[in-house]
Design a protein around this motif. Sequence first.
Motif, PDB file in Angstrom:
ATOM      1  N   GLY A 180     -40.139 -19.082  13.200  1.00 35.45           N
ATOM      2  CA  GLY A 180     -38.957 -19.354  14.009  1.00 35.45           C
ATOM      3  C   GLY A 180     -39.221 -20.125  15.285  1.00 35.45           C
ATOM      4  N   ILE A 199     -39.024 -15.524   9.681  1.00 36.28           N
ATOM      5  CA  ILE A 199     -37.938 -15.076   8.816  1.00 36.28           C
ATOM      6  C   ILE A 199     -38.078 -15.732   7.457  1.00 36.28           C
ATOM      7  CG2 ILE A 199     -36.315 -16.910   9.455  1.00 36.28           C
ATOM      8  CD1 ILE A 199     -34.096 -14.740   9.470  1.00 36.28           C
ATOM      9  N   ARG A 211     -32.723 -18.373   6.637  1.00 30.29           N
ATOM     10  CA  ARG A 211     -33.104 -19.219   7.776  1.00 30.29           C
ATOM     11  C   ARG A 211     -31.907 -19.550   8.659  1.00 30.29           C
ATOM     12  NH1 ARG A 211     -36.727 -24.717   7.446  1.00 30.29           N
ATOM     13  NH2 ARG A 211     -36.364 -25.477   9.568  1.00 30.29           N
ATOM     14  N   LEU A 219     -30.982 -17.221  11.560  1.00 28.62           N
ATOM     15  CA  LEU A 219     -31.775 -17.235  12.797  1.00 28.62           C
ATOM     16  C   LEU A 219     -31.201 -18.276  13.738  1.00 28.62           C
ATOM     17  CD1 LEU A 219     -34.337 -15.966  14.070  1.00 28.62           C
ATOM     18  CD2 LEU A 219     -35.617 -17.907  13.160  1.00 28.62           C
ATOM     19  N   VAL A 256     -35.061 -18.748  18.914  1.00 27.28           N
ATOM     20  CA  VAL A 256     -36.288 -18.037  19.261  1.00 27.28           C
ATOM     21  C   VAL A 256     -36.803 -18.653  20.544  1.00 27.28           C
ATOM     22  CG1 VAL A 256     -38.650 -17.462  18.610  1.00 27.28           C
ATOM     23  CG2 VAL A 256     -36.874 -17.531  16.850  1.00 27.28           C
ATOM     24  N   ALA A 301     -35.470 -13.303  19.764  1.00 28.09           N
ATOM     25  CA  ALA A 301     -34.766 -14.033  18.706  1.00 28.09           C
ATOM     26  C   ALA A 301     -33.347 -13.492  18.575  1.00 28.09           C
ATOM     27  CB  ALA A 301     -35.501 -13.904  17.380  1.00 28.09           C
ATOM     28  N   ILE A 331     -30.326 -13.165  15.799  1.00 21.35           N
ATOM     29  CA  ILE A 331     -30.092 -13.226  14.357  1.00 21.35           C
ATOM     30  C   ILE A 331     -28.647 -12.844  14.078  1.00 21.35           C
ATOM     31  CG2 ILE A 331     -30.837 -12.376  12.101  1.00 21.35           C
ATOM     32  CD1 ILE A 331     -33.455 -11.528  13.499  1.00 21.35           C
TER      33      ILE A 331
END
Length: 784
Positions: free
Chosen positions: A210, A240, A245, A248, A251, A268, A270
């Motif tokens: 990430g 991840i 993907r 996400l 990050v 991060a 999510i």
Amino acid sequence: MTDDSQTHLEAGISRADILKPKVTLRVGCWNVRTLYQTGKLAQVIKEMESYNLELIGVSETRWTGSGNRQLATGHQIMYSGRTDDHHSRGVAIITTKQVHKCLLEWKPVNERIIKARYNSSFAKLTVIVCYAPTEDSPEVEKDIFYDKLQELVDETPSHDVLLIMGDLNAKVGSKNEGKESTMGKQGMGEINDNGERLTALCQENRLVIGGTIFEHKNIHKLTWTSPDGNTRNQIDHIIINNRWRSSLQDVVAKRGADVGSDHTLVVAKIRLKLRKTKKIDQREPAMNVAKLKDPDVRKSFQTQVKNRFTVLQNQQELDLYNFNKALLEAGEKWLGPRRRRKEVWISDETWRKIDERKEKKKKILTTKSHRQKAQLQTLYSALDKEVKKSARADRKAYIEKIAEEAEAAASKQDMGTLYKLTKSLTNRFQATDIPIKDSNGKTMTKEEDQLRGWKEHFQRVLNRDDPATEANITPAVDLLDIETEPPNVEEVKIAIKGLKNGKAPGIDRVQAELLKAEEHQTALALTEILRDIWTSEETPQSWKMGLIIKLPKKGDLSNCNNWRGIMLLPVTSKVLSRIILNRLSDTIDHYLRKEQAGFRKGRSCAEHIFTLRQIIEQSNEWRATIYINFIDFAKAFDSINRTALWKILSHYGIPNKIISIIKMLYRDFGAKVICGSNLTEEFIIKTGVKQGCLLSPLLFSLCIDWLMKETKGNNKRGISWTFTETLEDIDFADDIALLAHRQKDIQGKTEDLATYGKQIGININSDKTKVMKISKIQPAAHHQ
């Protein structure tokens, strides 16, 4: 995943778009350079709250062992460390209370890896927190780490959202040629050997690093700074799986977070909505009976209880259910549930220094001058030392305060408070929520599997096979002179007064302190209820259930056999048991053998130990040969055959009415095992005497007394004691020491004991049974 979700995916709509409502889960990873340090955990929790993090993976905790515990702040920490006493490595997952409710399973793998799985609206979330070997570690150590990590990835369901996070000590660089599906171009530095291993793992398993796919300033990518401040790298990562993907969102390294570590917090976002797991039978909290020490609270509680009992009696609705309900309603109103004591021992002055250190770090990060940065770094190091020194001083002051409270409790003979304070001073926390292994040696990580495992274990331990041969136990011709009329008020008052305070309640949640708070009306109401039960011989529903608390012994705690259980029973059933015990004990004691010392008033096991030592000394002095067989029974309390038990009670002349009442207390009796705040399913217990019941010691003593009488019979195989008597054995409750002068006598007595023991369900544990021979006679010399 639903069919509609799959249709959306095939149409090109991302998984992130179907996660509705769009809720962001904020997670982080951080190498904190030891939670073992004084005050460090509190600082980590404060930074979690500052950055609104719901889950954080922590590396290098340096805690030993593994466990799951709730902190005073409400946060939950699951940790995995070394199995020895060496404080190094270690990983942990810290979550908020809300996130912990979504936990499905967790697994402490080793001191470098921990795994947890959470429930969510569409796909489950699997989190693996790592602390990888450093770049200069041996190749073998790296191979072992990545093999284990690959094993965990393989066993993760393919539809899960998979997060791998932590200090991976891996530089992946910015060159992503041939690795476009695994990493972006936002990485830092030149790839190293650990970076090669990590990217290879990601490529093989379709994982995305990430921190390399989001564009940020370099300072918001770097996660580690060398002690001299000259070297900075990106070695902490949040990874991840490629399938999720698009979930996400970001990050980034949060340089402002500070706990005195050379690593930076990585955060991060999510797009994921966690969901509570299905409700499991949970144990209700106990009442805060300590408030009854307040005269005003006690008076208010007494008034409500008396009024409630008066109404029930007038409406003729006074039964055990309404009796318990009245006490609990009054307790909920005036006492409330018992809360954990929040240990806030870090002083405001220490927090001020922590904030000052944090401000100094911000200046270091924003200063461009190397000279000023070096000066600030020196000041930061000095402040860090002050923080640690101040935290140690706060801890010392807190310990001294607790010690003073313990000393005051000791002077007042308040043993309960003294024990709790002493336990807090020793700071020896024993985790009891450790994942256990099944019969094949495989760790059960799911909560429902562990609950089933504990149920099956105690169900097996507390239910034994019936004896192959029934014991020939004849009833007594004359019955003992024991009162068989229903209990009276005075007996109930004495029984209530004899209950111990500070004990955990049973399934009905009623504590002894609630019965004692109002002495008159409560005793009258309970007497009426107990008289009805005595007459009808019908077991109240709440009396048919016990709660088993599991306590660790020695050895591997993932093995259920290295735990023992104690039973929590309804306190009202203890009142009736106390009444029966008071009627039986004085009369029955005269019929028990003098060799038995356990569970008897005025007969201490210490005195029997002294007697045994005197026998050994006299044998040495007179050069007599003595054989002593120390008998150990296998789970004797839990193995007594109840059919044989009722016959033994009749054999000693106990009236049939008393036996019927005792049978009633055992009829359809079952139990649940307490696992954290959860309870297992119920199972029925068919053998043994009740753990935690006031009658059990006496009932067990009667069984052992009958067994030893049968073993002795009319034979005299013991040691000379008087001119007319021999001493056959010395009994310490269920621990028996058989005595004889000759080897064949000790063997014969042991065989008879085993035979008669099996008839009432008791078996000798051959592994723990040992024979001692005392003799000063030298063996004859052999000449060639």
